[in-house]
Design an enzyme around this catalytic site. Structure first.
Site, mmCIF file in Angstrom:
data_model
loop_
_atom_site.group_PDB
_atom_site.id
_atom_site.type_symbol
_atom_site.label_atom_id
_atom_site.label_comp_id
_atom_site.label_asym_id
_atom_site.label_seq_id
_atom_site.Cartn_x
_atom_site.Cartn_y
_atom_site.Cartn_z
ATOM 1 N N THR A 87 0.877 -1.171 0.000
ATOM 2 C CA THR A 87 0.000 0.000 0.000
ATOM 3 C C THR A 87 0.914 1.220 0.000
ATOM 4 O OG1 THR A 87 -1.604 -1.197 1.334
ATOM 5 C CG2 THR A 87 -1.849 1.189 1.219
ATOM 6 N N LYS A 162 -7.895 1.280 -2.988
ATOM 7 C CA LYS A 162 -7.501 0.865 -1.631
ATOM 8 C C LYS A 162 -7.666 2.015 -0.633
ATOM 9 C CE LYS A 162 -5.086 -1.210 1.699
ATOM 10 N NZ LYS A 162 -5.404 -2.454 2.355
ATOM 11 N N LYS A 237 -1.627 4.978 8.612
ATOM 12 C CA LYS A 237 -0.850 5.053 7.359
ATOM 13 C C LYS A 237 -1.790 5.225 6.163
ATOM 14 C CE LYS A 237 1.692 2.294 4.054
ATOM 15 N NZ LYS A 237 2.264 1.020 3.640
HETATM 16 P P1 NAD Z 1 6.277 -5.744 7.155
HETATM 17 O O1 NAD Z 1 6.994 -4.596 7.751
HETATM 18 O O2 NAD Z 1 5.993 -6.958 7.990
HETATM 19 O O3 NAD Z 1 7.047 -6.257 5.825
HETATM 20 C C1 NAD Z 1 7.769 -5.417 4.964
HETATM 21 C C2 NAD Z 1 9.079 -6.122 4.669
HETATM 22 O O4 NAD Z 1 9.818 -5.362 3.723
HETATM 23 C C3 NAD Z 1 9.986 -6.279 5.901
HETATM 24 O O5 NAD Z 1 10.252 -7.653 6.126
HETATM 25 C C4 NAD Z 1 11.242 -5.500 5.538
HETATM 26 O O6 NAD Z 1 12.427 -6.069 6.025
HETATM 27 C C5 NAD Z 1 11.185 -5.533 4.029
HETATM 28 N N1 NAD Z 1 11.982 -4.487 3.407
HETATM 29 C C6 NAD Z 1 12.048 -3.170 3.737
HETATM 30 N N2 NAD Z 1 12.899 -2.520 2.905
HETATM 31 C C7 NAD Z 1 13.361 -3.454 2.032
HETATM 32 C C8 NAD Z 1 14.265 -3.416 0.943
HETATM 33 N N3 NAD Z 1 14.868 -2.279 0.579
HETATM 34 N N4 NAD Z 1 14.519 -4.564 0.281
HETATM 35 C C9 NAD Z 1 13.919 -5.725 0.632
HETATM 36 N N5 NAD Z 1 13.052 -5.835 1.671
HETATM 37 C C10 NAD Z 1 12.780 -4.708 2.348
HETATM 38 O O7 NAD Z 1 4.912 -5.145 6.572
HETATM 39 P P2 NAD Z 1 3.603 -5.960 6.101
HETATM 40 O O8 NAD Z 1 2.617 -5.981 7.213
HETATM 41 O O9 NAD Z 1 4.034 -7.217 5.440
HETATM 42 O O10 NAD Z 1 3.030 -4.935 5.022
HETATM 43 C C11 NAD Z 1 3.571 -4.827 3.710
HETATM 44 C C12 NAD Z 1 2.687 -3.909 2.904
HETATM 45 O O11 NAD Z 1 1.352 -4.429 2.870
HETATM 46 C C13 NAD Z 1 2.573 -2.493 3.473
HETATM 47 O O12 NAD Z 1 2.592 -1.576 2.405
HETATM 48 C C14 NAD Z 1 1.231 -2.509 4.187
HETATM 49 O O13 NAD Z 1 0.637 -1.219 4.246
HETATM 50 C C15 NAD Z 1 0.441 -3.445 3.304
HETATM 51 N N6 NAD Z 1 -0.679 -4.123 3.981
HETATM 52 C C16 NAD Z 1 -0.500 -4.677 5.205
HETATM 53 C C17 NAD Z 1 -1.574 -5.306 5.823
HETATM 54 C C18 NAD Z 1 -1.415 -5.935 7.186
HETATM 55 O O14 NAD Z 1 -2.432 -6.258 7.805
HETATM 56 N N7 NAD Z 1 -0.203 -6.153 7.669
HETATM 57 C C19 NAD Z 1 -2.823 -5.369 5.190
HETATM 58 C C20 NAD Z 1 -2.960 -4.827 3.912
HETATM 59 C C21 NAD Z 1 -1.876 -4.192 3.319
#
Ligand code: NAD
Length: 290
Positions: A87, A162, A237
């Protein structure tokens, strides 16, 4: 299919695991998170992208997406598709799509709803922006990771869908919580309030499917001491992204703006961080008007 998967956190980890379980060949990269079972570890984003027919990214925000895309795009072969499921702001989604297209690649913005539970169960909903051809390439993967994908339009349309959805969700949850707190003070029993509203014109997903009052309606984070669920800081966010987008196109969104202020205060000045976004109910219940 040969797939690169970059960002293996709470969401990306289980999504990549589901693709691997379905028989796809996945090269995964994350700065910190471990590779799930069945996913081969790549040493960098560009290594994960090399030779992939589809590269999926699942990252925290637009700035990180732009940086990762700048690494991955030059490693991808013409005709491959870059599909971002994070997102992020509409502007970053469109900038990355432009860059990918300039390199002869397909590009999709495909944010999800359904949370970690949906990612694990393979029941996410994908809201997708980009070309018909790129959508057709990635659709079989959406079917593995989710139960529904909607092609919303050109680049950026997925992110637009979204943030509009989550702006409605944030404002609706806030008013549902404040209505319960008002009902308390009026001496109206919460269960009776639920019975009436869930079958009347005030009904909504927040009331009917995710009731913020413990012990009422279907199981929800309220029944688990407001452990997320969908954390208040993630709602903040998404609300901020909605306001950033509204500003960019000069749209008047007063309810979205108020919900953003409310969640900002809850997360940054009060005890909301790490709690479910429906924990606004105990917040309102403990407060008075001024
Ligand atoms: P998270 O923080 O658990 O995962 C993100 C991952 O990206 C981390 O493991 C981090 O180490 C990695 N990362 C960061 N910079 C990086 C780079 N330069 N290279 C490689 N890896 C890198 O977050 P999440 O909960 O998995 O969410 C991911 C996305 O999904 C976000 O944009 C969030 O808004 C969206 N989202 C999350 C949810 C939820 O419930 N968690 C629901 C819908 C959407």
């Amino acid at each position: 299919m040969k797939i690169g998967f970059i960002g293996l956190g709470n969401m990306g980890g289980p999504m990549a695991a589901n693709l691997a379980r379905a028989g796809h060949q996945i090269a995964g990269f994350d700065l910190v998170a471990p590779c799930p079972e069945g996913v081969t570890k790549a040493a960098s984003a560009s290594e994960a992208a090399t030779g992939a027919e589809v590269v999926i990214t699942m990252l925290p925000n637009g700035a990180i997406l732009r940086a990762v895309a700048a690494e991955a795009i030059p490693a991808m072969a013409a005709g491959a598709v870059l599909c971002d499921c994070s997102t992020v702001d509409v502007e970053s989604a469109r900038a990355v799509a432009d860059q990918a297209q300039a390199a002869g690649l397909g590009a999709l913005d495909a944010p999800v709803s359904g949370g970690v539970g949906g990612a694990t169960a393979g029941t996410l909903t994908f809201m997708v922006g980009g070309s018909d051809a790129a959508f057709a390439t990635v659709q079989p993967l959406f079917e593995i990771m989710g139960q529904k994908s909607v092609h919303c339009g050109a680049a950026g349309a997925g992110q637009a869908a979204k943030i509009c959805n989550n702006m409605i969700l944030g404002a609706t949850m806030a008013v549902t919580c404040e209505a319960f707190a008002l009902a308390d003070k009026l001496g109206l029993d919460r269960a009776r309030m639920f019975d009436v509203v869930s079958t009347s014109s005030g009904y909504s997903w927040s009331m009917n499917a995710y009731c913020p009052a413990p012990g009422i309606g279907p199981q929800s984070p309220a029944d688990n001491d407001y452990k997320p669920g969908f954390a208040a800081e993630l709602m903040l966010k998404d609300l901020r992204l909605s306001q950033q987008a509204a500003e960019a196109v000069n749209a008047d969104t007063p309810m979205g703006a108020r919900a953003t202020e409310l969640y900002a205060s809850f997360v940054e000045a009060e005890d909301g961080k790490g709690r479910d976004f429906s924990a606004l109910l105990p917040r309102f219940a403990a407060r008075s008007r001024s």
